[in-house]
Write a protein that holds these residues in place. Structure first.
Motif, PDB file in Angstrom:
ATOM      1  N   ARG A   4      33.071  32.503 102.121  1.00 51.98           N
ATOM      2  CA  ARG A   4      33.339  32.176 100.803  1.00 51.98           C
ATOM      3  C   ARG A   4      34.124  30.969 100.392  1.00 51.98           C
ATOM      4  O   ARG A   4      35.218  30.761 100.627  1.00 51.98           O
ATOM      5  N   ILE A   5      33.716  30.405  99.131  1.00 56.06           N
ATOM      6  CA  ILE A   5      34.509  29.106  98.644  1.00 56.06           C
ATOM      7  C   ILE A   5      34.907  29.400  97.180  1.00 56.06           C
ATOM      8  O   ILE A   5      33.742  29.646  96.509  1.00 56.06           O
ATOM      9  N   VAL A   6      36.140  29.805  96.685  1.00 60.08           N
ATOM     10  CA  VAL A   6      36.510  29.697  95.444  1.00 60.08           C
ATOM     11  C   VAL A   6      36.862  28.296  94.852  1.00 60.08           C
ATOM     12  O   VAL A   6      37.683  27.823  95.096  1.00 60.08           O
ATOM     13  N   GLU A  31      28.971  32.312  99.914  1.00 60.93           N
ATOM     14  CA  GLU A  31      29.302  32.724  98.627  1.00 60.93           C
ATOM     15  C   GLU A  31      30.137  31.774  97.800  1.00 60.93           C
ATOM     16  O   GLU A  31      31.212  31.225  98.432  1.00 60.93           O
ATOM     17  N   ALA A  32      29.648  31.182  96.844  1.00 57.63           N
ATOM     18  CA  ALA A  32      30.635  30.306  95.796  1.00 57.63           C
ATOM     19  C   ALA A  32      30.872  30.846  94.518  1.00 57.63           C
ATOM     20  O   ALA A  32      30.210  31.424  93.832  1.00 57.63           O
ATOM     21  N   LEU A  33      32.198  31.033  93.962  1.00 54.83           N
ATOM     22  CA  LEU A  33      32.582  31.506  93.016  1.00 54.83           C
ATOM     23  C   LEU A  33      33.447  30.294  92.196  1.00 54.83           C
ATOM     24  O   LEU A  33      34.125  29.602  92.731  1.00 54.83           O
ATOM     25  N   VAL A  34      33.420  30.221  90.840  1.00 53.24           N
ATOM     26  CA  VAL A  34      33.718  29.225  90.101  1.00 53.24           C
ATOM     27  C   VAL A  34      34.738  29.876  88.903  1.00 53.24           C
ATOM     28  O   VAL A  34      34.161  30.884  88.171  1.00 53.24           O
ATOM     29  N   ARG A  35      35.970  29.558  88.791  1.00 52.98           N
ATOM     30  CA  ARG A  35      36.732  29.969  87.820  1.00 52.98           C
ATOM     31  C   ARG A  35      37.502  29.198  87.170  1.00 52.98           C
ATOM     32  O   ARG A  35      37.822  28.242  87.594  1.00 52.98           O
ATOM     33  N   ASP A  49      38.829  35.159 105.042  1.00 55.42           N
ATOM     34  CA  ASP A  49      37.425  34.282 105.230  1.00 55.42           C
ATOM     35  C   ASP A  49      37.132  33.313 104.104  1.00 55.42           C
ATOM     36  O   ASP A  49      35.885  32.992 103.856  1.00 55.42           O
ATOM     37  N   THR A  50      38.081  32.857 103.299  1.00 59.23           N
ATOM     38  CA  THR A  50      37.982  32.185 102.062  1.00 59.23           C
ATOM     39  C   THR A  50      38.668  30.793 102.054  1.00 59.23           C
ATOM     40  O   THR A  50      39.758  30.728 102.333  1.00 59.23           O
ATOM     41  N   LEU A  51      37.878  29.927 101.448  1.00 59.40           N
ATOM     42  CA  LEU A  51      38.645  28.648 100.848  1.00 59.40           C
ATOM     43  C   LEU A  51      38.585  28.289  99.748  1.00 59.40           C
ATOM     44  O   LEU A  51      37.652  28.735  98.909  1.00 59.40           O
ATOM     45  N   PHE A  52      39.844  27.858  99.075  1.00 58.06           N
ATOM     46  CA  PHE A  52      39.888  27.769  97.750  1.00 58.06           C
ATOM     47  C   PHE A  52      39.947  26.274  97.559  1.00 58.06           C
ATOM     48  O   PHE A  52      40.632  25.311  98.186  1.00 58.06           O
ATOM     49  N   VAL A  53      39.240  25.734  96.280  1.00 62.27           N
ATOM     50  CA  VAL A  53      39.362  24.430  95.959  1.00 62.27           C
ATOM     51  C   VAL A  53      39.856  24.495  94.434  1.00 62.27           C
ATOM     52  O   VAL A  53      39.188  25.115  93.564  1.00 62.27           O
ATOM     53  N   ILE A  68      47.627  30.569 102.269  1.00 62.64           N
ATOM     54  CA  ILE A  68      45.845  30.608 101.787  1.00 62.64           C
ATOM     55  C   ILE A  68      45.317  29.343 101.944  1.00 62.64           C
ATOM     56  O   ILE A  68      45.676  28.374 101.240  1.00 62.64           O
ATOM     57  N   PRO A  69      44.403  28.747 102.619  1.00 59.65           N
ATOM     58  CA  PRO A  69      43.669  27.648 102.738  1.00 59.65           C
ATOM     59  C   PRO A  69      43.318  27.331 101.462  1.00 59.65           C
ATOM     60  O   PRO A  69      42.410  27.883 100.837  1.00 59.65           O
TER      61      PRO A  69
END
Length: 279
Positions: A4-6, A31-35, A49-53, A68-69
């Protein structure tokens, strides 16, 4: 494994530039989430299992403190902000590729990159968990007859590998790697490209454990690494330094296309220098 990438944005109009990356992530079933950065939903619910940008210094600090990465996105509106100890940054979100995000995630979570595969082998970055297998391989006297051994102290070897991961893989993106057999994941040796002090071309290095010698593994692996060096790293020439008397390795290098050039002394030992490519 990255699942997942948030994306967390302060700047609202970034979304219009995300068409390509969102499509690519969908194709890869990531999975891609945009917030919005104003969304205070707890990140713990999705951190595994998530990367944040993010382009938010507040969110970057919050995620970094929780280990958290996170990757930052720099643009004209946030370059003056304090992104605390950020390791990776994006400047053009429209051009970013899913593979780049996946590789950054592996770096940030301390996982090795898989460099390439051959018919029978996997070549990946070395980890400290490989040490026991290395000691088993180097225990054979014939392996260390023509090359340096490992540290006698296991903790010293682990510390060396930790430094190597931090200072070589992260800086160059390549180096000496671990070679595994595809069928059972058994570590069978090491091989890769590195720079020797005072030299201006990369050096091919390799060692295959005794049980897997005379089966073509060294030629298979080194052929793939040289091709990788040309195509992915942009090298057009290579050298190999072989201790005087190491005729097996000399024969292998000859088969790979290397030519003997000269004898050289390195740290008091005599080496045969062989070259390949545009010299």
């Amino acid at each position: 494994m990255l699942k997942r990438i948030v994306f967390i944005w302060e700047k609202e109009d970034i979304i219009k530039d995300m068409t390509a990356i969102l499509r690519e992530l969908e194709e890869k079933h990531t999975e891609a989430l945009v917030r919005s950065a104003d969304d205070e939903e707890s990140e713990e619910k999705e951190a595994e299992d998530t990367l944040f940008v993010t382009d938010s210094a507040r969110w970057q600090k919050r995620l970094w403190e929780r280990k958290i990465p996170v990757i930052i996105y720099l643009h004209e509106d946030n370059r003056e902000e304090n992104f605390l100890l950020a390791e990776y940054a994006i400047e053009r979100i429209a051009e970013i590729e899913a593979e780049s995000l996946e590789l950054a995630y592996l770096r940030l979570t301390g996982q090795p990159w898989t460099i390439l595969t051959t018919d029978r082998c996997i070549i990946r970055e070395t980890t400290t968990e490989d040490v026991d297998s290395f000691y088993e391989i180097y225990r054979e006297p014939s392996v260390t007859e023509y090359m340096e051994g490992l540290y006698e102290d296991r903790d010293a070897e682990i510390a060396y590998i930790q430094d190597y991961i931090r200072n070589v893989y992260r800086f160059y993106g390549y180096g000496m790697w671990t070679v595994l057999e595809k069928t059972d994941g058994k570590i069978i040796g090491r091989a890769g490209l590195s720079w020797r002090e005072g030299c201006d071309i990369p050096e091919l290095g390799f060692v295959i454990g005794v049980p897997w010698q005379r089966k073509g593994y060294a030629y298979e692996v080194c052929t793939a690494i040289l091709a990788y060096g040309r195509k992915e790293l942009g090298f057009d020439s290579f050298q190999a330094l072989l201790m005087r008397g190491n005729e097996k390795s000399r024969a292998l290098c000859g088969k790979l296309g290397f030519t003997y050039v000269e004898d050289v002394m390195v740290e008091g030992a005599a080496y045969m220098r062989m070259l390949l490519g545009n010299i």
